[in-house]
Design a protein around this motif. Sequence first.
Motif, PDB file in Angstrom:
ATOM      1  N   ARG A   1       0.845  -1.198   0.000  1.00  0.00           N
ATOM      2  CA  ARG A   1       0.000   0.000   0.000  1.00  0.00           C
ATOM      3  C   ARG A   1       0.881   1.248   0.000  1.00  0.00           C
ATOM      4  N   PHE A   2       0.600   2.157  -0.937  1.00  0.00           N
ATOM      5  CA  PHE A   2       1.281   3.444  -0.998  1.00  0.00           C
ATOM      6  C   PHE A   2       0.248   4.563  -0.885  1.00  0.00           C
ATOM      7  N   ARG A   3       0.702   5.687  -0.398  1.00  0.00           N
ATOM      8  CA  ARG A   3      -0.094   6.916  -0.454  1.00  0.00           C
ATOM      9  C   ARG A   3       0.616   7.875  -1.397  1.00  0.00           C
ATOM     10  N   THR A  54      -4.733   6.520  -2.714  1.00  0.00           N
ATOM     11  CA  THR A  54      -4.158   5.257  -2.252  1.00  0.00           C
ATOM     12  C   THR A  54      -3.906   4.355  -3.455  1.00  0.00           C
ATOM     13  N   VAL A  55      -2.717   3.760  -3.501  1.00  0.00           N
ATOM     14  CA  VAL A  55      -2.330   2.867  -4.594  1.00  0.00           C
ATOM     15  C   VAL A  55      -1.826   1.567  -3.988  1.00  0.00           C
ATOM     16  N   HIS A  56      -2.288   0.427  -4.540  1.00  0.00           N
ATOM     17  CA  HIS A  56      -1.782  -0.877  -4.111  1.00  0.00           C
ATOM     18  C   HIS A  56      -0.964  -1.501  -5.236  1.00  0.00           C
ATOM     19  N   VAL A 109       5.654  -2.246 -21.297  1.00  0.00           N
ATOM     20  CA  VAL A 109       4.762  -1.588 -20.341  1.00  0.00           C
ATOM     21  C   VAL A 109       4.948  -2.313 -19.014  1.00  0.00           C
ATOM     22  N   PRO A 110       5.706  -1.731 -18.073  1.00  0.00           N
ATOM     23  CA  PRO A 110       6.080  -2.480 -16.865  1.00  0.00           C
ATOM     24  C   PRO A 110       4.996  -2.581 -15.812  1.00  0.00           C
ATOM     25  N   ALA A 111       3.920  -1.811 -15.942  1.00  0.00           N
ATOM     26  CA  ALA A 111       2.847  -1.864 -14.945  1.00  0.00           C
ATOM     27  C   ALA A 111       1.534  -1.429 -15.585  1.00  0.00           C
ATOM     28  N   LEU A 112       0.434  -1.986 -15.072  1.00  0.00           N
ATOM     29  CA  LEU A 112      -0.902  -1.651 -15.552  1.00  0.00           C
ATOM     30  C   LEU A 112      -1.717  -1.089 -14.389  1.00  0.00           C
ATOM     31  N   VAL A 113      -2.439  -0.024 -14.658  1.00  0.00           N
ATOM     32  CA  VAL A 113      -3.229   0.630 -13.614  1.00  0.00           C
ATOM     33  C   VAL A 113      -4.701   0.281 -13.786  1.00  0.00           C
ATOM     34  N   ARG A 114      -5.355  -0.019 -12.676  1.00  0.00           N
ATOM     35  CA  ARG A 114      -6.799  -0.220 -12.663  1.00  0.00           C
ATOM     36  C   ARG A 114      -7.423   0.621 -11.552  1.00  0.00           C
ATOM     37  N   ARG A 115      -8.579   1.166 -11.836  1.00  0.00           N
ATOM     38  CA  ARG A 115      -9.324   1.966 -10.866  1.00  0.00           C
ATOM     39  C   ARG A 115     -10.256   1.056 -10.081  1.00  0.00           C
ATOM     40  N   PRO A 161      -9.741  -0.151  -0.878  1.00  0.00           N
ATOM     41  CA  PRO A 161     -10.857   0.802  -0.839  1.00  0.00           C
ATOM     42  C   PRO A 161     -11.281   1.288  -2.220  1.00  0.00           C
ATOM     43  N   ALA A 162     -12.544   1.677  -2.325  1.00  0.00           N
ATOM     44  CA  ALA A 162     -13.048   2.270  -3.559  1.00  0.00           C
ATOM     45  C   ALA A 162     -12.321   3.572  -3.843  1.00  0.00           C
ATOM     46  N   ALA A 163     -12.240   3.916  -5.134  1.00  0.00           N
ATOM     47  CA  ALA A 163     -11.596   5.144  -5.616  1.00  0.00           C
ATOM     48  C   ALA A 163     -10.072   5.092  -5.497  1.00  0.00           C
ATOM     49  N   SER A 164      -9.533   3.967  -5.032  1.00  0.00           N
ATOM     50  CA  SER A 164      -8.077   3.817  -5.017  1.00  0.00           C
ATOM     51  C   SER A 164      -7.618   3.269  -6.366  1.00  0.00           C
ATOM     52  N   ARG A 165      -6.328   3.010  -6.503  1.00  0.00           N
ATOM     53  CA  ARG A 165      -5.777   2.445  -7.726  1.00  0.00           C
ATOM     54  C   ARG A 165      -5.034   1.162  -7.400  1.00  0.00           C
TER      55      ARG A 165
END
Length: 471
Positions: A51-53, A58-60, A343-349, A362-366
């Motif tokens: 977990r990062f802020r 918030t990003v996991h 592409v070393p990483a993929l982002v999802r909402r 949590p919702a609204a995190s990445r």
Amino acid sequence: MVKAPVDTSNEVKRAPGPRGRFLVGSMTDFRGDRLIYTMEHARDKYGDIVRFRIGPRTVHLISDPDLAREVLVREKEAFFKIQEGTDKKIGLGLVLGEGLLTNRDHDSWFTRRRILQPVFHRRRVAAMADEMVAAGQKMLSRWEDLYAPEEVLDIHEEMMRVTLDVINRTMFGADVTQEASRVGTAMTILTRYAFAQAGNPFSVPPWVPTRRNREFQRALETIDSVVLGLIRARQAARDSGEHPRGDLLDMLLDAEDAETGERMTDQEVLDEVKTVFAAGHETTANALTWTWLLLAENPEVGEKLKAELDAVLGGRPPTSADLPNLRYTRQVFEEALRLYPPVPALVRRVVRPTILGNYEIPAASRSLVSIYNIHRHPKFWQRPTRFEPERFSPERKASHHDLAYIPFGAGQHKCIGNNLALTEGTLLLAMVAQRYEVVLVPRRLVEREVAVTMRPRDGLYVRLRPRLGIA
């Protein structure tokens, strides 16, 4: 290596991770020149979910293939690629508009994917091999004219040029290699800007006339002008009675919705052409560039590669018929994709609260799926940092975890151009390696940079050493 202790209970809790700095959290650790180090270090210290802020967000970080399956393949439950519910374009959306990579409406995305899919079918891609080889031969002839043996060149720039030629020959029936330098510079500016803007919640909006925003707008105008030139030239040719070529550009101009009969608007065509134009060459160029670095660092692999090329091709250019016999060549390229995924990483909402590996998301995190970490995970790969193309022999390939190797992503959003990239990469690798040995320039540091894709920050400078006995 220090690992977080394994939690054997069923208690749901917050994932471990760094505290970060006041207000900004770990934002500076996600810059283009630090992201790879940050991903590796976080997995080693905290485990497969971190977990990062990043400012208020918030990003996991996800580094396990089974967890990646939850995010990428079962994403309808909680994880979305499409930024639904927002009118704000972010990241690559600022560059590519509403193309296939960035379309924020799922129904529209699905329709576009269905329109484009036939162009990238395996049989259609195999038929494009002649154009790929023609682009490769043009590059080799250019090298003979411009570079003396052992002269230094930036092979990353050369790979960008040749893959741009391939994508335009195969998708748009055009030659824009005279624009390669201008396009390459513009794409570097655009991708760096998009990556920085998407990762910084405090970024200045693009319409504010800062120096960096003005540079971004000029680069965007460059790409738009080149792509609009392709579209207008084709429209003029069609108006004059030219027979359709049946390539991607024709399909987009002729496409209509099966239910409504509506055709794509000019803006929709522009966005899709721009997406294929931009994404279709840079990722393959980066993959080939890293392949040359790995071959230069591992000459024993280069010897095996040359032995196969001599046996299969005997000095002639490859064709699509040779692809089944260029097994080791394909393995070399696949292993390079493992170690250096473009592409070393993929982002999802995250659209609703969910549980992942006993941790609350949590919702609204990445969620940031680290393809780079998964490809080098010691649980799934022996000697994970070694360059061993034999991993991709048919026998060993069958034993891989099905999501331990995902250079093109996974699930319904898997890259539509995966067959194109693998075919193009194999053919271009064969053509150069049968003619030259690529030698690194000593004492020139090669730094990785992530700006959506992973590339060498300042290029890759090499010497081309002609192979003896090869004309």
